[in-house]
Scaffold this motif. Structure first.
Motif, PDB file in Angstrom:
ATOM      1  N   GLU A  23       0.114   5.448  -3.754  1.00 40.50           N
ATOM      2  CA  GLU A  23      -0.763   6.076  -4.434  1.00 40.50           C
ATOM      3  C   GLU A  23      -2.390   5.562  -3.911  1.00 40.50           C
ATOM      4  O   GLU A  23      -3.111   6.493  -3.726  1.00 40.50           O
ATOM      5  N   LYS A  24      -2.493   4.408  -3.734  1.00 39.87           N
ATOM      6  CA  LYS A  24      -3.836   3.909  -3.194  1.00 39.87           C
ATOM      7  C   LYS A  24      -4.046   4.478  -1.939  1.00 39.87           C
ATOM      8  O   LYS A  24      -5.195   4.972  -1.536  1.00 39.87           O
ATOM      9  N   VAL A  25      -3.167   4.655  -0.820  1.00 37.25           N
ATOM     10  CA  VAL A  25      -3.209   5.278   0.567  1.00 37.25           C
ATOM     11  C   VAL A  25      -3.511   6.745   0.189  1.00 37.25           C
ATOM     12  O   VAL A  25      -4.583   7.486   0.844  1.00 37.25           O
ATOM     13  N   SER A  26      -2.857   7.370  -0.692  1.00 38.34           N
ATOM     14  CA  SER A  26      -2.853   8.704  -0.889  1.00 38.34           C
ATOM     15  C   SER A  26      -4.276   9.176  -1.102  1.00 38.34           C
ATOM     16  O   SER A  26      -5.192  10.028  -0.619  1.00 38.34           O
ATOM     17  N   ARG A  27      -4.948   8.297  -2.202  1.00 37.06           N
ATOM     18  CA  ARG A  27      -6.016   8.580  -2.851  1.00 37.06           C
ATOM     19  C   ARG A  27      -7.472   8.135  -1.799  1.00 37.06           C
ATOM     20  O   ARG A  27      -8.280   8.833  -1.797  1.00 37.06           O
ATOM     21  N   ALA A  28      -6.999   7.345  -0.718  1.00 37.03           N
ATOM     22  CA  ALA A  28      -8.095   6.904   0.152  1.00 37.03           C
ATOM     23  C   ALA A  28      -8.039   8.080   1.492  1.00 37.03           C
ATOM     24  O   ALA A  28      -9.373   8.156   1.798  1.00 37.03           O
ATOM     25  N   ILE A  29      -6.856   8.481   1.720  1.00 38.98           N
ATOM     26  CA  ILE A  29      -6.838   9.561   2.946  1.00 38.98           C
ATOM     27  C   ILE A  29      -7.177  11.082   2.325  1.00 38.98           C
ATOM     28  O   ILE A  29      -7.433  11.826   3.226  1.00 38.98           O
ATOM     29  N   ASP A  30      -7.063  11.513   1.066  1.00 36.61           N
ATOM     30  CA  ASP A  30      -7.255  12.401   0.751  1.00 36.61           C
ATOM     31  C   ASP A  30      -8.774  13.127   0.827  1.00 36.61           C
ATOM     32  O   ASP A  30      -8.884  14.443   1.668  1.00 36.61           O
ATOM     33  N   ILE A  38      -3.052  15.537  15.190  1.00 36.86           N
ATOM     34  CA  ILE A  38      -4.407  15.451  14.561  1.00 36.86           C
ATOM     35  C   ILE A  38      -4.715  14.640  13.197  1.00 36.86           C
ATOM     36  O   ILE A  38      -5.638  13.907  13.134  1.00 36.86           O
ATOM     37  N   VAL A  39      -3.712  14.876  12.159  1.00 40.84           N
ATOM     38  CA  VAL A  39      -3.672  14.013  10.999  1.00 40.84           C
ATOM     39  C   VAL A  39      -3.597  12.495  11.504  1.00 40.84           C
ATOM     40  O   VAL A  39      -4.234  11.999  10.754  1.00 40.84           O
ATOM     41  N   ASP A  40      -2.617  12.082  12.172  1.00 40.55           N
ATOM     42  CA  ASP A  40      -2.581  10.735  12.575  1.00 40.55           C
ATOM     43  C   ASP A  40      -3.859  10.248  13.169  1.00 40.55           C
ATOM     44  O   ASP A  40      -4.172   9.150  12.767  1.00 40.55           O
ATOM     45  N   SER A  41      -4.378  10.949  13.920  1.00 39.69           N
ATOM     46  CA  SER A  41      -5.874  10.556  14.517  1.00 39.69           C
ATOM     47  C   SER A  41      -6.655  10.369  13.284  1.00 39.69           C
ATOM     48  O   SER A  41      -7.611   9.536  13.476  1.00 39.69           O
ATOM     49  N   LEU A  42      -6.724  11.361  12.543  1.00 39.64           N
ATOM     50  CA  LEU A  42      -7.724  11.135  11.357  1.00 39.64           C
ATOM     51  C   LEU A  42      -7.696   9.988  10.277  1.00 39.64           C
ATOM     52  O   LEU A  42      -8.599   9.398   9.852  1.00 39.64           O
ATOM     53  N   VAL A  43      -6.332   9.421   9.910  1.00 39.42           N
ATOM     54  CA  VAL A  43      -6.111   8.827   9.105  1.00 39.42           C
ATOM     55  C   VAL A  43      -5.724   7.206   9.686  1.00 39.42           C
ATOM     56  O   VAL A  43      -5.714   6.514   8.383  1.00 39.42           O
ATOM     57  N   ARG A  44      -5.185   7.396  10.755  1.00 41.24           N
ATOM     58  CA  ARG A  44      -4.369   5.914  11.242  1.00 41.24           C
ATOM     59  C   ARG A  44      -5.537   4.558  10.774  1.00 41.24           C
ATOM     60  O   ARG A  44      -5.063   3.812  10.276  1.00 41.24           O
ATOM     61  N   GLY A  45      -6.850   4.948  11.365  1.00 36.93           N
ATOM     62  CA  GLY A  45      -7.617   3.726  11.100  1.00 36.93           C
ATOM     63  C   GLY A  45      -7.798   3.257   9.754  1.00 36.93           C
ATOM     64  O   GLY A  45      -8.118   2.200   9.353  1.00 36.93           O
ATOM     65  N   LYS A  46      -7.954   4.280   8.934  1.00 42.46           N
ATOM     66  CA  LYS A  46      -8.039   3.873   7.468  1.00 42.46           C
ATOM     67  C   LYS A  46      -6.874   3.436   6.803  1.00 42.46           C
ATOM     68  O   LYS A  46      -7.216   2.330   6.176  1.00 42.46           O
ATOM     69  N   ILE A  47      -5.748   3.907   7.264  1.00 44.90           N
ATOM     70  CA  ILE A  47      -4.727   3.101   6.728  1.00 44.90           C
ATOM     71  C   ILE A  47      -4.587   1.868   7.172  1.00 44.90           C
ATOM     72  O   ILE A  47      -4.094   0.718   6.412  1.00 44.90           O
ATOM     73  N   ALA A  48      -4.840   1.381   8.327  1.00 47.49           N
ATOM     74  CA  ALA A  48      -4.892   0.078   8.968  1.00 47.49           C
ATOM     75  C   ALA A  48      -5.725  -0.698   8.228  1.00 47.49           C
ATOM     76  O   ALA A  48      -5.449  -2.027   8.133  1.00 47.49           O
ATOM     77  N   GLU A  49      -6.829  -0.079   8.081  1.00 51.21           N
ATOM     78  CA  GLU A  49      -7.920  -1.014   7.410  1.00 51.21           C
ATOM     79  C   GLU A  49      -7.599  -1.299   5.936  1.00 51.21           C
ATOM     80  O   GLU A  49      -8.069  -2.438   5.612  1.00 51.21           O
ATOM     81  N   MET A  50      -6.682  -0.647   5.331  1.00 50.22           N
ATOM     82  CA  MET A  50      -6.200  -1.029   4.078  1.00 50.22           C
ATOM     83  C   MET A  50      -4.933  -2.141   4.130  1.00 50.22           C
ATOM     84  O   MET A  50      -4.634  -2.589   3.280  1.00 50.22           O
ATOM     85  N   GLY A  51      -4.538  -2.346   5.382  1.00 48.53           N
ATOM     86  CA  GLY A  51      -3.503  -3.554   5.268  1.00 48.53           C
ATOM     87  C   GLY A  51      -1.978  -2.632   5.565  1.00 48.53           C
ATOM     88  O   GLY A  51      -1.278  -3.578   5.625  1.00 48.53           O
ATOM     89  N   TYR A  52      -1.783  -1.569   5.936  1.00 47.10           N
ATOM     90  CA  TYR A  52      -0.557  -0.734   6.121  1.00 47.10           C
ATOM     91  C   TYR A  52      -0.634  -0.308   7.592  1.00 47.10           C
ATOM     92  O   TYR A  52      -1.450  -0.048   8.185  1.00 47.10           O
ATOM     93  N   GLU A  53       0.551  -0.211   7.998  1.00 50.61           N
ATOM     94  CA  GLU A  53       0.892   0.486   9.162  1.00 50.61           C
ATOM     95  C   GLU A  53       1.375   1.988   8.907  1.00 50.61           C
ATOM     96  O   GLU A  53       2.152   2.328   8.238  1.00 50.61           O
ATOM     97  N   LEU A  54       0.808   2.952   9.659  1.00 50.92           N
ATOM     98  CA  LEU A  54       1.361   4.370   9.725  1.00 50.92           C
ATOM     99  C   LEU A  54       2.346   4.271  10.620  1.00 50.92           C
ATOM    100  O   LEU A  54       2.185   4.287  11.742  1.00 50.92           O
ATOM    101  N   ASP A  55       3.397   4.807  10.112  1.00 48.59           N
ATOM    102  CA  ASP A  55       4.581   4.736  10.920  1.00 48.59           C
ATOM    103  C   ASP A  55       5.020   6.201  11.387  1.00 48.59           C
ATOM    104  O   ASP A  55       5.198   6.366  12.610  1.00 48.59           O
ATOM    105  N   GLU A  56       4.992   7.088  10.610  1.00 48.90           N
ATOM    106  CA  GLU A  56       5.189   8.539  11.060  1.00 48.90           C
ATOM    107  C   GLU A  56       4.241   9.578  10.232  1.00 48.90           C
ATOM    108  O   GLU A  56       4.235   9.314   8.993  1.00 48.90           O
ATOM    109  N   VAL A  57       4.001  10.480  10.710  1.00 52.37           N
ATOM    110  CA  VAL A  57       3.400  11.740  10.187  1.00 52.37           C
ATOM    111  C   VAL A  57       4.450  12.964  10.098  1.00 52.37           C
ATOM    112  O   VAL A  57       4.811  13.160  11.466  1.00 52.37           O
ATOM    113  N   GLU A  58       4.688  13.527   9.095  1.00 55.03           N
ATOM    114  CA  GLU A  58       5.532  14.750   9.099  1.00 55.03           C
ATOM    115  C   GLU A  58       5.252  15.859   8.331  1.00 55.03           C
ATOM    116  O   GLU A  58       4.520  15.739   7.249  1.00 55.03           O
ATOM    117  N   TYR A  59       5.207  16.954   8.927  1.00 55.17           N
ATOM    118  CA  TYR A  59       4.700  18.193   8.363  1.00 55.17           C
ATOM    119  C   TYR A  59       5.835  19.413   8.612  1.00 55.17           C
ATOM    120  O   TYR A  59       6.059  19.712   9.529  1.00 55.17           O
TER     121      TYR A  59
END
Length: 161
Positions: A61-68, A15-36
């Motif tokens: 920090e930039k990604v954290s602030r954007a996805i929070d 669920i987290v992956d599906s919520l934030v992957r697009g935003k992270i890609a938009e910022m120029g990064y690749e979401l490699d893995e989500v761990e809980y």
């Protein structure tokens, strides 16, 4: 750990992956893995990111602030947790096909569950892979193909010389 908890954790990461992957890609990064996972009595949601230029603490920090705000708005996790954004790291173990792709032609350290040619640790250049196995070129031995399930650890070799 109960099977129910594992299933919930898996669903949470999806669920987290599906919520934030697009935003992270938009910022120029690749979401490699989500761990809980539970660490020291607290639940921690860690997002591992990468980019062609590497990842700095400022990037995390930039990604954290954007996805929070996205996570706050959608509230995919009912319990309290800590959010962590991290680089995948230069010595991150190879697990997925994209890890092998990223390391093609590079030197790897491989630790085995059982010896091959009387050795449980090999050092060689990754020359090929598929879903079941990978091949490294080992000095003096030549090409060695190893089933992924037979490798306890596969990671990039970091030469500090």
């Amino acid at each position: 750990m109960s099977l129910i908890f594992k299933e919930v954790r898996l669903k949470t990461t999806e669920i987290v992956d599906s919520l934030v992957r697009g935003k992270i890609a938009e910022m120029g990064y690749e979401l490699d893995e989500v761990e809980y996972v539970k660490e020291y009595g607290n639940m921690v949601l860690t997002l591992y990111i990468d980019s062609e230029n590497g990842v700095t603490i400022d990037d995390c920090e930039k990604v954290s602030r954007a996805i929070d705000p996205i996570l706050d708005e959608n509230d995919p996790i009912e319990e309290a947790y800590y959010l962590s954004v991290s680089s995948i790291g230069i010595d991150r173990p190879l697990k997925k096909d994209r890890d092998f792709e990223r390391n093609m032609g590079k030197k790897l350290q491989v630790k085995l569950y059982a010896p091959i040619n009387k050795k449980k640790e090999l050092l060689g250049v990754l020359t090929g892979y598929d879903g079941e196995s990978f091949t490294i070129s080992v000095e003096k031995t030549g090409e060695v193909t190893i089933k992924r399930k037979d490798a306890a650890l596969i990671r990039p070799w970091i030469d500090f010389e």
